[in-house]
Scaffold this active site. Sequence first.
Site, PDB file in Angstrom:
ATOM      1  N   ILE A 187      15.256  -5.023  50.152  1.00  0.00           N
ATOM      2  CA  ILE A 187      16.484  -4.430  50.690  1.00  0.00           C
ATOM      3  C   ILE A 187      16.636  -4.737  52.165  1.00  0.00           C
ATOM      4  O   ILE A 187      15.691  -4.587  52.938  1.00  0.00           O
ATOM      5  CB  ILE A 187      16.478  -2.900  50.467  1.00  0.00           C
ATOM      6  CG1 ILE A 187      16.372  -2.618  48.976  1.00  0.00           C
ATOM      7  CG2 ILE A 187      17.707  -2.244  51.077  1.00  0.00           C
ATOM      8  CD1 ILE A 187      15.903  -1.233  48.638  1.00  0.00           C
ATOM      9  N   CYS A 188      17.831  -5.162  52.550  1.00  0.00           N
ATOM     10  CA  CYS A 188      18.160  -5.406  53.947  1.00  0.00           C
ATOM     11  C   CYS A 188      18.995  -4.228  54.439  1.00  0.00           C
ATOM     12  O   CYS A 188      20.190  -4.141  54.183  1.00  0.00           O
ATOM     13  CB  CYS A 188      18.942  -6.716  54.090  1.00  0.00           C
ATOM     14  SG  CYS A 188      19.380  -7.099  55.789  1.00  0.00           S
TER      15      CYS A 188
END
Length: 195
Positions: free
Chosen positions: A124-125
């Site tokens: 996840i960014c």
Amino acid sequence: MITLARKKKESGGGGGGGNGGPTTGSTAGGTLSETPKRISIREFLLVKEVQELEQNLPTTCKVTFHDPNVLSEFTLVISPNEGFWCGGRFKFSILVPEEYNMAPPKVKCLTKLWHPNISVEGDICLSLLRLNSIDGLGWAPTRRLKDVIWGLNSLFTDLLNFDDPLNIEAAEQYSKDKERFQAKVREYVSAYARR
């Protein structure tokens, strides 16, 4: 509902000597001195934050603790009610490290999806999940679990970022052909994220 007093009692922090101090007793070989287990800063914070979560959870989110005595590991399910991923059900594992609140929780998406800020592998960014962030919006000890959950939830709406993608292929597809991007999102939702 989990309370700090109950958690302290379960961990041995509130029993025995009446004042929470060491307890003593006799054994056949002499005197036994026990020190109750101290509750960690992480556990202390989690008890308070989990209670807060129960009251402030977005309507599109559901948190599940697989072991009610382990507040540092839980699952979050996000079911967006608008946007590209509407109708999907996306599962995240959240692990709160012992260094919490100096370090952010470790989060992984367990549902395969087509998203510019979440890789197909589940990485996840999201700035607030990073200890050091270029944009200055990374993790800080003042952040809480509710910030993480609201941030993850917002990745399906207003925090969706095609300009700083983790899944570059998804972001490029969106910029070249929005209809094909949307079709691929629907394909992934149908295959992996049906409610």
